[in-house]
Motif scaffolding. Structure first.
Motif, PDB file in Angstrom:
ATOM      1  N   LYS A 149      -2.001   0.716   3.076  1.00  0.00           N
ATOM      2  CA  LYS A 149      -2.044  -0.701   2.710  1.00  0.00           C
ATOM      3  C   LYS A 149      -2.087  -0.806   1.193  1.00  0.00           C
ATOM      4  O   LYS A 149      -3.086  -0.431   0.571  1.00  0.00           O
ATOM      5  CB  LYS A 149      -3.295  -1.319   3.337  1.00  0.00           C
ATOM      6  CG  LYS A 149      -3.312  -2.801   3.337  1.00  0.00           C
ATOM      7  CD  LYS A 149      -2.618  -3.307   4.555  1.00  0.00           C
ATOM      8  CE  LYS A 149      -2.990  -4.756   4.786  1.00  0.00           C
ATOM      9  NZ  LYS A 149      -1.962  -5.470   5.491  1.00  0.00           N
ATOM     10  N   LEU A 150      -1.002  -1.287   0.587  1.00  0.00           N
ATOM     11  CA  LEU A 150      -0.941  -1.426  -0.868  1.00  0.00           C
ATOM     12  C   LEU A 150      -1.534  -2.742  -1.346  1.00  0.00           C
ATOM     13  O   LEU A 150      -2.079  -2.820  -2.443  1.00  0.00           O
ATOM     14  CB  LEU A 150       0.503  -1.313  -1.356  1.00  0.00           C
ATOM     15  CG  LEU A 150       1.209   0.025  -1.110  1.00  0.00           C
ATOM     16  CD1 LEU A 150       2.623  -0.023  -1.662  1.00  0.00           C
ATOM     17  CD2 LEU A 150       0.439   1.171  -1.726  1.00  0.00           C
ATOM     18  N   SER A 151      -1.387  -3.770  -0.524  1.00  0.00           N
ATOM     19  CA  SER A 151      -1.938  -5.087  -0.823  1.00  0.00           C
ATOM     20  C   SER A 151      -2.055  -5.824   0.509  1.00  0.00           C
ATOM     21  O   SER A 151      -1.608  -5.303   1.537  1.00  0.00           O
ATOM     22  CB  SER A 151      -1.032  -5.846  -1.801  1.00  0.00           C
ATOM     23  OG  SER A 151       0.131  -6.308  -1.141  1.00  0.00           O
ATOM     24  N   THR A 183       2.530  -3.082   3.345  1.00  0.00           N
ATOM     25  CA  THR A 183       2.131  -1.870   4.053  1.00  0.00           C
ATOM     26  C   THR A 183       3.307  -0.908   4.018  1.00  0.00           C
ATOM     27  O   THR A 183       4.445  -1.314   4.251  1.00  0.00           O
ATOM     28  CB  THR A 183       1.761  -2.206   5.513  1.00  0.00           C
ATOM     29  OG1 THR A 183       0.709  -3.171   5.507  1.00  0.00           O
ATOM     30  CG2 THR A 183       1.294  -0.982   6.268  1.00  0.00           C
TER      31      THR A 183
END
Length: 56
Positions: A35-37, A41
């Motif tokens: 999860k980057l933000s 994803t």
């Protein structure tokens, strides 16, 4: 450096539907995403390649 794939790219590479990917992730049958933000994803392409190789 790792190459990251979004869900649509994972679907195209594996031929698996989005709902099945998420089901298998929840059942620990498919590699976990990163999860980057809140809205982004990704999956490591190397992990997807390894998973596909193991399934053959």
């Amino acid at each position: 450096m790792n190459n990251f794939l979004r869900i649509k790219e994972v679907m195209k590479k594996t031929g698996i539907a989005k709902s099945t990917i998420w089901l298998w992730v929840s059942e620990n049958k498919f590699p976990k995403p990163i999860k980057l933000s809140p809205r982004i994803t990704v999956w490591e392409e190397a992990r997807i390649d390894y998973w596909m190789k193991e399934k053959l």
